[in-house]
Motif scaffolding. Structure first.
Motif, mmCIF file in Angstrom:
data_model
loop_
_atom_site.group_PDB
_atom_site.id
_atom_site.type_symbol
_atom_site.label_atom_id
_atom_site.label_comp_id
_atom_site.label_asym_id
_atom_site.label_seq_id
_atom_site.Cartn_x
_atom_site.Cartn_y
_atom_site.Cartn_z
ATOM 1 N N VAL A 128 46.710 38.524 35.468
ATOM 2 C CA VAL A 128 46.422 38.790 36.510
ATOM 3 C C VAL A 128 47.539 39.802 37.385
ATOM 4 O O VAL A 128 48.945 39.823 37.607
ATOM 5 N N PRO A 131 45.982 37.189 45.394
ATOM 6 C CA PRO A 131 45.122 36.459 44.897
ATOM 7 C C PRO A 131 46.149 35.617 43.907
ATOM 8 O O PRO A 131 46.391 34.796 43.376
ATOM 9 N N ARG A 132 47.200 37.410 43.030
ATOM 10 C CA ARG A 132 48.216 36.564 42.167
ATOM 11 C C ARG A 132 48.938 35.182 42.096
ATOM 12 O O ARG A 132 49.023 34.563 41.392
ATOM 13 N N ASP A 190 46.645 41.772 41.871
ATOM 14 C CA ASP A 190 46.008 41.753 42.568
ATOM 15 C C ASP A 190 45.329 42.876 42.457
ATOM 16 O O ASP A 190 43.655 42.799 43.238
ATOM 17 N N VAL A 220 40.969 38.305 34.324
ATOM 18 C CA VAL A 220 41.562 38.387 35.032
ATOM 19 C C VAL A 220 40.594 37.553 36.734
ATOM 20 O O VAL A 220 41.449 36.165 36.844
ATOM 21 N N TRP A 221 39.675 37.721 36.241
ATOM 22 C CA TRP A 221 38.554 36.480 37.467
ATOM 23 C C TRP A 221 38.474 35.348 36.789
ATOM 24 O O TRP A 221 37.953 33.992 37.153
ATOM 25 N N LEU A 269 39.352 38.390 44.011
ATOM 26 C CA LEU A 269 39.274 39.715 43.076
ATOM 27 C C LEU A 269 38.678 40.131 42.528
ATOM 28 O O LEU A 269 38.442 40.898 42.212
ATOM 29 N N TRP A 298 37.770 43.924 41.645
ATOM 30 C CA TRP A 298 37.974 43.606 40.346
ATOM 31 C C TRP A 298 36.866 44.364 39.764
ATOM 32 O O TRP A 298 36.070 45.348 38.196
#
Length: 427
Positions: A189, A78-79, A191, A15-16, A126, A130
């Protein structure tokens, strides 16, 4: 019932990493004009000032987006922010590659800068959701390192591709990548880990935390002396590095040191790599000794001295030139200290705003210096041309680069006037 199972590391880093992909693209586009100066000057019939302004359109929108990005990361998530940023970056890259005139080339650069400006803040958000807090610093350091690797690819590899295929097809191909990244971000991704059935690392907001509007937050942040000083200092560091490695270093090295364009691009990439290494080293050492100011002052002093020799001493031996650029790049890593320094210099609830202001300051450097150096080059131009591009005398480069040196001296003074925080957050 909320899950108590934390997200697996592989998923968290994936994701990051997709956010980091946009950050890498941003660094690539930031310095790409530096290896295409002759082609761009010939294609659009530009002098140095106009080319510097074309390159700086990236920074105009990048700087303007710094404060709105924090708000958008909270409201959109963020997504959505990263997906939109990657998609617009692709459109901007396409616009630049297909531009039939200077207006559309500038418009493309403007779109690219404003869109990739969202990457760092979204990545850090993120990270806080995460990843465990102990990994936040690692994620920050990895972000800078990967970003500079993107800039390195915009050195010799990009130059070789431009020589082989011309700049337009190469930049057209580069416009496809952010569009693919946008699709991948939207699919993968999320959020919050809760959307994937995992527990979030996000801390609960403490009760009694002041809720400050953006205008009031900025007013409060700028009421602290360190904020002003730490706003201007990083502009000299990032500005001098990105003005040299990102635009004017290749023509300077090819014209006055007789290097081929790929070799000159490789030397500029070496400067960037030294910067990538210096950041984590300076930041880690500052944390270890529990002080910010001494290392920041030392880094600025070495940077200033190094540029003084490169700019003012003609015909340096090649080995000395390489060594100096490596030392300058490594010393520029002191800039990373400024972000923690700025955050610690204000109360905790204003720390994010202070870091954003500091980041804005770092981009003010290349935004102002790239066109300013170009303007000075044009003032000193003697009329020489080669392949449709202007050729500048050593005295012209020396005059233009002196602007970098003046700002570096001012940065050294600014950091010397800061108040030490002792690596402790102001309460």
């Amino acid at each position: 019932m909320h899950s108590t199972k934390l997200p697996p590391a592989r998923l968290a880093w994936t994701v990051w990493g997709l956010g980091a992909a946009l950050y890498i693209i941003g660094f690539f586009q930031r310095v790409a004009p530096g290896v295409m100066t002759a082609e761009l000057m010939s294609e659009f019939t530009l002098g140095a000032a106009a080319l510097g302004n074309l390159s700086a359109f990236y920074f105009y929108s990048y700087v303007a987006m710094q404060i709105p990005t924090g708000l958008l990361a909270d409201s959109w998530g963020p997504r959505r922010l990263l997906t939109a940023g990657a998609a617009v970056a692709g459109v901007g890259s396409l616009c630049f590659a297909l531009a039939d005139g200077l207006f559309w080339a500038c418009a493309g650069r403007l779109l690219i800068g404003g869109s990739v400006a969202v990457a760092f803040v979204a990545m850090m958000k993120l990270s806080s959701l995460w990843m465990a807090p102990r990994q936040f610093a690692l994620a920050s350091g990895m972000a800078l390192f990967l970003g500079i690797l993107g800039a390195v690819f915009a050195g010799t590899p990009l130059r070789l591709l431009v020589v082989a295929y011309s700049w337009r097809p190469v930049m057209l191909a580069a416009s496809v990548l952010p569009l693919l990244v946008a699709v991948a971000i939207w699919i993968i991704v999320r959020d919050d880990p809760g959307e994937r059935g995992y527990a979030s690392y996000a801390p609960k907001a403490p009760s009694g935390t002041p809720r400050t509007g953006i205008i009031e937050g900025l007013r409060q942040v700028f009421s602290y002396r360190n904020t002003w000083l730490l706003l201007f200092a990083p502009g000299a560091v990032a500005g001098s590095i990105l003005t040299f490695a990102g635009l004017w270093g290749v023509p300077f090295l090819t014209t006055h040191y007789g290097l081929g364009a790929p070799e000159a691009a490789a030397l500029c990439s070496t400067l960037l790599l030294a910067w990538a290494v210096g950041g984590p080293v300076c930041g880690g050492l500052s944390d270890r000794i529990g002080l910010r100011k001494p290392l920041y002052v030392a880094g600025c002093a070495v940077l200033t001295a190094g540029w003084a020799v490169v700019i003012l001493v003609p015909a340096l031996p090649y080995a000395v030139l390489v060594a100096l650029l490596i030392v300058i790049g490594f010393a520029a890593g002191c800039m990373i200290i400024g972000f923690a320094f700025a955050k610690e210099s204000v109360p905790a609830h204003l720390a994010g705003t202070a870091a954003g202001v500091c980041n804005m300051g770092s981009m003010l450097g290349p935004m102002l210096l790239q066109p300013a150096v170009g303007w000075m080059l044009d003032r000193k131009w003697q009329g020489a041309m080669a392949g449709g591009a202007r050729i500048y005398e050593l005295s012209a480069f020396r005059t233009g680069f002196s602007l970098m040196l003046v700002w570096a001296v001012l940065a050294l003074v600014c950091v010397a006037l800061t108040r030490e925080t002792g690596c402790r957050q102001m309460q």
